[in-house]
Scaffold this motif. Structure first.
Motif, PDB file in Angstrom:
ATOM      1  N   ASN A  58     -19.600  -4.002   3.714  1.00 13.54           N
ATOM      2  CA  ASN A  58     -20.990  -4.140   3.227  1.00 13.54           C
ATOM      3  C   ASN A  58     -21.887  -3.012   3.720  1.00 13.54           C
ATOM      4  OD1 ASN A  58     -22.681  -5.497   1.526  1.00 13.54           O
ATOM      5  ND2 ASN A  58     -22.970  -7.276   2.837  1.00 13.54           N
ATOM      6  N   ASN A  59     -21.257  -1.894   4.009  1.00 13.58           N
ATOM      7  CA  ASN A  59     -22.033  -0.724   4.452  1.00 13.58           C
ATOM      8  C   ASN A  59     -21.566   0.543   3.719  1.00 13.58           C
ATOM      9  OD1 ASN A  59     -19.557  -0.248   5.552  1.00 13.58           O
ATOM     10  ND2 ASN A  59     -20.236  -0.210   7.689  1.00 13.58           N
ATOM     11  N   GLY A  60     -20.921   0.300   2.555  1.00 11.68           N
ATOM     12  CA  GLY A  60     -20.404   1.414   1.785  1.00 11.68           C
ATOM     13  C   GLY A  60     -19.017   1.848   2.188  1.00 11.68           C
ATOM     14  N   GLU A  61     -18.429   1.175   3.180  1.00 12.26           N
ATOM     15  CA  GLU A  61     -17.117   1.564   3.684  1.00 12.26           C
ATOM     16  C   GLU A  61     -16.059   0.552   3.254  1.00 12.26           C
ATOM     17  OE1 GLU A  61     -14.868   2.609   7.942  1.00 12.26           O
ATOM     18  OE2 GLU A  61     -16.865   1.680   7.938  1.00 12.26           O
ATOM     19  N   LEU A  62     -14.971   1.031   2.636  1.00 10.18           N
ATOM     20  CA  LEU A  62     -13.815   0.205   2.310  1.00 10.18           C
ATOM     21  C   LEU A  62     -12.679   0.564   3.252  1.00 10.18           C
ATOM     22  CD1 LEU A  62     -13.750   0.279  -1.615  1.00 10.18           C
ATOM     23  CD2 LEU A  62     -14.473  -1.606  -0.143  1.00 10.18           C
ATOM     24  N   VAL A  63     -12.108  -0.452   3.873  1.00 13.78           N
ATOM     25  CA  VAL A  63     -11.045  -0.225   4.853  1.00 13.78           C
ATOM     26  C   VAL A  63      -9.728  -0.751   4.290  1.00 13.78           C
ATOM     27  CG1 VAL A  63     -10.245  -0.667   7.201  1.00 13.78           C
ATOM     28  CG2 VAL A  63     -12.703  -0.463   6.741  1.00 13.78           C
ATOM     29  N   PRO A  64      -8.706   0.102   4.161  1.00 11.34           N
ATOM     30  CA  PRO A  64      -7.419  -0.363   3.638  1.00 11.34           C
ATOM     31  C   PRO A  64      -6.670  -1.213   4.667  1.00 11.34           C
ATOM     32  CG  PRO A  64      -7.298   1.957   4.206  1.00 11.34           C
ATOM     33  CD  PRO A  64      -8.724   1.552   4.406  1.00 11.34           C
ATOM     34  N   ILE A  65      -5.909  -2.177   4.144  1.00  8.15           N
ATOM     35  CA  ILE A  65      -5.107  -3.073   4.988  1.00  8.15           C
ATOM     36  C   ILE A  65      -3.697  -3.113   4.407  1.00  8.15           C
ATOM     37  CG2 ILE A  65      -4.731  -5.501   5.622  1.00  8.15           C
ATOM     38  CD1 ILE A  65      -7.785  -5.810   5.634  1.00  8.15           C
ATOM     39  N   ASN A  66      -2.697  -2.929   5.244  1.00  9.16           N
ATOM     40  CA  ASN A  66      -1.295  -3.044   4.833  1.00  9.16           C
ATOM     41  C   ASN A  66      -0.534  -3.802   5.912  1.00  9.16           C
ATOM     42  OD1 ASN A  66      -1.104  -1.153   2.361  1.00  9.16           O
ATOM     43  ND2 ASN A  66      -2.094   0.147   3.891  1.00  9.16           N
TER      44      ASN A  66
ATOM     45  N   GLU B  64       0.185   3.363   8.877  1.00 10.13           N
ATOM     46  CA  GLU B  64       0.591   4.729   8.543  1.00 10.13           C
ATOM     47  C   GLU B  64      -0.250   5.317   7.407  1.00 10.13           C
ATOM     48  OE1 GLU B  64       4.614   7.087   7.089  1.00 10.13           O
ATOM     49  OE2 GLU B  64       4.806   5.167   8.147  1.00 10.13           O
ATOM     50  N   GLN B  65      -0.597   4.485   6.416  1.00  4.48           N
ATOM     51  CA  GLN B  65      -1.359   4.974   5.269  1.00  4.48           C
ATOM     52  C   GLN B  65      -2.877   4.845   5.466  1.00  4.48           C
ATOM     53  OE1 GLN B  65       0.335   6.463   2.815  1.00  4.48           O
ATOM     54  NE2 GLN B  65       2.201   5.988   3.970  1.00  4.48           N
ATOM     55  N   VAL B  66      -3.291   4.409   6.649  1.00  9.14           N
ATOM     56  CA  VAL B  66      -4.716   4.209   6.927  1.00  9.14           C
ATOM     57  C   VAL B  66      -5.271   5.458   7.612  1.00  9.14           C
ATOM     58  CG1 VAL B  66      -6.411   2.776   8.146  1.00  9.14           C
ATOM     59  CG2 VAL B  66      -4.341   1.724   7.168  1.00  9.14           C
ATOM     60  N   PRO B  67      -6.422   5.958   7.149  1.00 12.42           N
ATOM     61  CA  PRO B  67      -7.032   7.108   7.836  1.00 12.42           C
ATOM     62  C   PRO B  67      -7.202   6.824   9.327  1.00 12.42           C
ATOM     63  CG  PRO B  67      -8.174   6.674   5.768  1.00 12.42           C
ATOM     64  CD  PRO B  67      -7.208   5.547   5.960  1.00 12.42           C
ATOM     65  N   GLU B  68      -6.970   7.838  10.132  1.00 14.97           N
ATOM     66  CA  GLU B  68      -6.974   7.647  11.585  1.00 14.97           C
ATOM     67  C   GLU B  68      -8.282   7.067  12.094  1.00 14.97           C
ATOM     68  OE1 GLU B  68      -5.804  10.189  15.600  1.00 14.97           O
ATOM     69  OE2 GLU B  68      -5.404  10.995  13.593  1.00 14.97           O
ATOM     70  N   THR B  69      -9.389   7.448  11.473  1.00 17.50           N
ATOM     71  CA  THR B  69     -10.695   6.961  11.931  1.00 17.50           C
ATOM     72  C   THR B  69     -10.891   5.474  11.635  1.00 17.50           C
ATOM     73  OG1 THR B  69     -11.690   7.644   9.831  1.00 17.50           O
ATOM     74  CG2 THR B  69     -11.793   9.198  11.691  1.00 17.50           C
ATOM     75  N   GLN B  70     -10.050   4.897  10.766  1.00 14.24           N
ATOM     76  CA  GLN B  70     -10.213   3.493  10.386  1.00 14.24           C
ATOM     77  C   GLN B  70      -9.121   2.594  10.964  1.00 14.24           C
ATOM     78  OE1 GLN B  70     -10.285   3.870   6.031  1.00 14.24           O
ATOM     79  NE2 GLN B  70     -12.477   3.436   6.051  1.00 14.24           N
ATOM     80  N   ARG B  71      -8.216   3.149  11.722  1.00 15.60           N
ATOM     81  CA  ARG B  71      -7.037   2.381  12.126  1.00 15.60           C
ATOM     82  C   ARG B  71      -7.359   1.210  13.044  1.00 15.60           C
ATOM     83  NH1 ARG B  71      -2.203   6.966  12.752  1.00 15.60           N
ATOM     84  NH2 ARG B  71      -2.085   7.391  10.481  1.00 15.60           N
ATOM     85  N   ILE B  72      -8.249   1.407  13.997  1.00 17.19           N
ATOM     86  CA  ILE B  72      -8.596   0.293  14.899  1.00 17.19           C
ATOM     87  C   ILE B  72      -9.271  -0.820  14.109  1.00 17.19           C
ATOM     88  CG2 ILE B  72     -10.026  -0.384  16.854  1.00 17.19           C
ATOM     89  CD1 ILE B  72      -9.588   2.375  18.050  1.00 17.19           C
ATOM     90  N   THR B  73     -10.179  -0.435  13.214  1.00 19.06           N
ATOM     91  CA  THR B  73     -10.856  -1.434  12.381  1.00 19.06           C
ATOM     92  C   THR B  73      -9.864  -2.134  11.467  1.00 19.06           C
ATOM     93  OG1 THR B  73     -12.860  -0.088  12.384  1.00 19.06           O
ATOM     94  CG2 THR B  73     -12.693  -1.786  10.696  1.00 19.06           C
ATOM     95  N   SER B  74      -8.951  -1.378  10.859  1.00 17.10           N
ATOM     96  CA  SER B  74      -7.949  -1.965   9.966  1.00 17.10           C
ATOM     97  C   SER B  74      -7.058  -2.950  10.714  1.00 17.10           C
ATOM     98  CB  SER B  74      -7.088  -0.860   9.341  1.00 17.10           C
ATOM     99  OG  SER B  74      -6.111  -1.404   8.491  1.00 17.10           O
ATOM    100  N   GLN B  75      -6.710  -2.629  11.939  1.00 20.52           N
ATOM    101  CA  GLN B  75      -5.880  -3.527  12.754  1.00 20.52           C
ATOM    102  C   GLN B  75      -6.594  -4.868  12.929  1.00 20.52           C
ATOM    103  OE1 GLN B  75      -2.925  -2.549  14.676  1.00 20.52           O
ATOM    104  NE2 GLN B  75      -2.702  -4.538  15.672  1.00 20.52           N
ATOM    105  N   THR B  76      -7.862  -4.826  13.311  1.00 18.12           N
ATOM    106  CA  THR B  76      -8.623  -6.064  13.530  1.00 18.12           C
ATOM    107  C   THR B  76      -8.795  -6.850  12.232  1.00 18.12           C
ATOM    108  OG1 THR B  76      -9.835  -4.970  15.314  1.00 18.12           O
ATOM    109  CG2 THR B  76     -10.777  -6.992  14.446  1.00 18.12           C
TER     110      THR B  76
END
Length: 268
Positions: free
Chosen positions: A169-177, A200-212
């Protein structure tokens, strides 16, 4: 009059009682579904004189290409009962009504495409959008978080691959696999356990967020599929096992039928 009718048989040996019951049962069952490719009903009642007392020997239904509540596609559904007591007067008026509750052995087959279509249904979407649980809002600066895109791939050994996107909800989409194991709990819940997260397919800057977010989505799904929310009026499904087989998910169990539902029922 009925004594004469119950003696009638067609050339194939199917007597009047079975033919009438099959017709009435087919019409009743078809009305439970928004759409159906085929519904085959086979009712056994021999001799037909037993029908006058409301007794039938067995009831089988096989359906293909079914749609429940406009959004939920079922590739195949079948159930079978032993002896059942029915209301003969209701049959004469074109209805099927039970005199007492019964149980039926049941099997339901879902396709991968049907499961993915179900994620677009309002009933499911409303549990995946505008979520304000603290574990999620901590990632979005206090804004509700949504999972607008969820795709499932069936894997061997009762596992699913889930690809999704989270909207913070801030313009950011975070991929999840991730992959998860699915199983039956308490005969009515489908559990989503043991998430294996792939970054592996998640941008490095989003990996911690994607994990959570992945852990949170797995927990949401784990609490979502409770068959009591999807019961037809008068019918409760209970599962003994599930199995992934190619692009199909096969459930087997039984149905507790208190009465024949008049429509597809409702869910919450």
């Amino acid at each position: 009059m009925f004594g004469g009718l119950t003696g009638l048989q067609d050339p194939k040996g199917t007597d009047w009682g079975e033919r009438m019951l099959n017709t009435v049962a087919s019409q009743t069952i078809r009305h439970l579904f928004t759409q159906s490719e085929s519904v085959e009903v086979l009712v056994r009642c021999y001799p037909s004189s037993k029908l006058l007392q409301g007794s039938i020997d067995s009831f089988k239904m096989n359906g293909r290409g079914l749609v429940i509540r406009r959004d939920f596609a079922v590739e195949e559904m079948s159930f079978e009962t032993d002896a059942v007591a029915i209301d003969f007067g209701a049959v004469l008026s074109g209805k099927l009504s039970l005199k007492q509750p019964t149980q039926a052995i049941a099997q339901v087959v879902l396709s991968e495409a049907g499961i993915n279509q179900a994620f677009k249904a309002e009933l499911v979407k409303k549990r995946l959008v505008n979520l304000d649980v603290p574990a999620l809002t901590e990632l979005s600066g206090g804004q509700p978080v949504s999972f607008p895109e969820v795709q499932v791939q069936l894997l061997p050994e009762n596992r699913l691959r889930i690809a999704a996107k989270a909207d913070l909800n801030n313009g950011e989409l975070v991929p999840i696999n991730m992959t998860v194991s699915i199983a039956v709990e308490r005969r009515r819940r489908i559990s989503f356990k043991d998430p294996q997260i792939d970054l592996e397919q998640v941008p490095e800057t989003q990996r911690i967020t994607s994990q959570t977010l992945s852990v949170a989505l797995a927990e949401i799904l784990d609490n979502m599929v409770d068959l009591d929310r999807f019961d037809l009026d008068g019918v409760k499904m209970r599962l003994n096992r599930l199995e992934t087989e190619g692009q199909k998910l096969i459930f087997s169990g039984y149905a507790e039928i208190e009465r024949i539902p008049r429509s597809g029922g409702s869910a919450t």
